[in-house]
Design an enzyme around this catalytic site. Sequence first.
Site, PDB file in Angstrom:
ATOM      1  N   ASP A  32       3.768  16.053 -69.256  1.00 19.97           N
ATOM      2  CA  ASP A  32       3.545  14.732 -68.689  1.00 19.97           C
ATOM      3  C   ASP A  32       2.157  14.451 -68.107  1.00 19.97           C
ATOM      4  OD1 ASP A  32       6.219  14.836 -69.318  1.00 19.97           O
ATOM      5  OD2 ASP A  32       6.895  13.873 -67.487  1.00 19.97           O
TER       6      ASP A  32
ATOM      7  N   GLU B  67      12.265  25.463 -63.346  1.00 22.66           N
ATOM      8  CA  GLU B  67      11.680  24.575 -64.351  1.00 22.66           C
ATOM      9  C   GLU B  67      10.362  25.147 -64.890  1.00 22.66           C
ATOM     10  OE1 GLU B  67      10.937  20.769 -62.633  1.00 22.66           O
ATOM     11  OE2 GLU B  67      10.410  19.804 -64.530  1.00 22.66           O
TER      12      GLU B  67
HETATM   13  C1  GLC Z   1       9.647  16.315 -67.056  1.00 23.21           C
HETATM   14  C2  GLC Z   1       8.917  17.099 -68.127  1.00 23.21           C
HETATM   15  C3  GLC Z   1       9.494  16.772 -69.486  1.00 23.21           C
HETATM   16  C4  GLC Z   1      10.991  17.051 -69.458  1.00 23.21           C
HETATM   17  C5  GLC Z   1      11.691  16.366 -68.287  1.00 23.21           C
HETATM   18  C6  GLC Z   1      13.126  16.814 -68.100  1.00 23.21           C
HETATM   19  O1  GLC Z   1       9.477  14.959 -67.198  1.00 23.21           O
HETATM   20  O2  GLC Z   1       7.541  16.864 -68.090  1.00 23.21           O
HETATM   21  O3  GLC Z   1       8.889  17.532 -70.487  1.00 23.21           O
HETATM   22  O4  GLC Z   1      11.570  16.673 -70.647  1.00 23.21           O
HETATM   23  O5  GLC Z   1      11.007  16.645 -67.096  1.00 23.21           O
HETATM   24  O6  GLC Z   1      13.190  18.206 -67.968  1.00 23.21           O
END
Ligand code: GLC
Length: 418
Positions: free
Chosen positions: A157, A381
Site C-alpha cells: 500500500d 501481519e
Molecule cells: C493491507 C495490505 C494489503 C492487504 C490488506 C489485508 O491493506 O497492504 O496488501 O491485502 O491489508 O490484509
Amino acid sequence: MNLDNKAREILRQNDKGGYTLPTHGLYPYQWNWDSAFAAWGFATFDLPRAWDEFDTLFASQWDTGMVPHIIFHEPDPGYFPGPDVWATGQSPETSGITQPPVAATLARQVWEMDKTAGQNRLAKLYPKMVAWHRWWHHVRCIHGPAAITHPWESGRDNCPDWDIGMAGVDGSGVGDYTRRDTGHVDPSMRPTKAEYDRYIAMVQFGVSVGWDQSRIVADGPFLMADPGITFILLRAHEDLIVLGDALGEDTTEIAGWARSLRAALPQIWNPDLKAYDARNLRDGQFAGVLGSGAFLAYLADAGNPDLNAQLARVWDAVQYGIPSADPQSPMFDPRKYWRGPTWPVVNALMAIGLRDSGRSDLEARLRRETAQLIQKHGFFEYFDPIDSTPCGGDDFTWTAAIWLTWAGNDLEQAKGAA
Ligand code: GLC
C-alpha cells in the site's frame, strides 16, 4: 500449542463460512489476494474449503472481469473507507479497485495437491480467472507493464514506489473523515494523514466517474506501472496456461498476453538503479527506489545478474527475509507499513519462483528466516526485518497460510517446540 495446529486454528477462526477475514478487527471483510493465500493454506487440510474460498472471491467479480480488492459481506463500523465511501453499487458491496492477481498461481498450487479432486472445481473457476486476466491485459496493460490506479491495488500500500505518483494527487478537498486503522494498531506504523487524504481523493475520483475504468486510466489522479503486479500477472498468465491446458482449453489468447507482458519488462528496468522500478505513467518518470516489488521478478523468472547483486546487498543488510524497501535508502523505516518491514507472504511468493528456477539455496534461506519470525513471535501481519519485532495485526490469515504451505516445511523440531 504446536505451530501447525495454531495456524489451522487461525484459519478456522478467521473463516466466516466460505470466505476468510485477513484478521479480526483491523480487516473485517474479504480481501482479494489475502483470500487466495487463505485458499492455499486451507488446501493443506481441507481441499473443498480451499476451492470455496476462490469461489466466494470470484462470485463478486464485476461484469467487466475485474475482481475487487474488498468484498463487504457484512456491515462493520470498525473499518474505513467502507462501502458508503466506495459507492460502487455492487451486490454484495465491494471496493472499486483490484489487487494483485495471485489467484491463478495459488489455484495451481491447490490443484496440484490433488488434481483429480480439484478438476471440477478448477473447471468452474477457470473461465472467471481468464476473464480477470483479460481485463488486466486490455484495461491495465495498455502501456505495456501492469498499471495501478491506486496504491492499494499494489497490495504494497504505501511503499516508497508510489511517492512520486502520490505527490501529484491533491488530497486537500476530501473533507472530514475518521480513520479506523489507527485505532487497531500503533499509528506510528501506519500511513500519515496526508497520505490518507490522497488515498481518499483517489477513491472520490473513482466515484465521480462511476468507476468507469477508461476514465480512471485516462484522467485519474494516479497511474503507475507496478513491477510487483507485472511479475505476479506474468507468472499468473503462465500458471493459467498450465491450468487451461490441463482442462483441454485453447490457451492461445493467454499465451499472447504473457508474451506481450514479458516484452514490456524493459520498460520497467531502470538502468540507473540497476533494478526494476515503478514508473509514473503520466510522465514516464521512474520512482528511483528499490523494493520488494522488483524482487518479485524471481516469481516470473525475470531475474538477471544486476538484480541478483541488488538482492544480495539488500538481503544481507537485514536479518530476516526480504525488506519491502531498500535498507540503505533514507526512506527505509523497518516498522512502517511497506516502507521497510518484511512480509511473510511476499517472501513466500518469491520463494515459489526461486524454487522453480533452481535457486534452492536462496529459497531455503528465505524459508528459514521467515520461519524464525513466526517461531519467535507468532502469526503477525509483518515484521521488522532487522530485529524481528512483530508488527500490525496478530493471528493473521495469510501468515498462518504460508506457514502451513511453505515456511513451516521441514521444520519438524521447531513445530514441536512451540
Ligand atoms: C493491507 C495490505 C494489503 C492487504 C490488506 C489485508 O491493506 O497492504 O496488501 O491485502 O491489508 O490484509
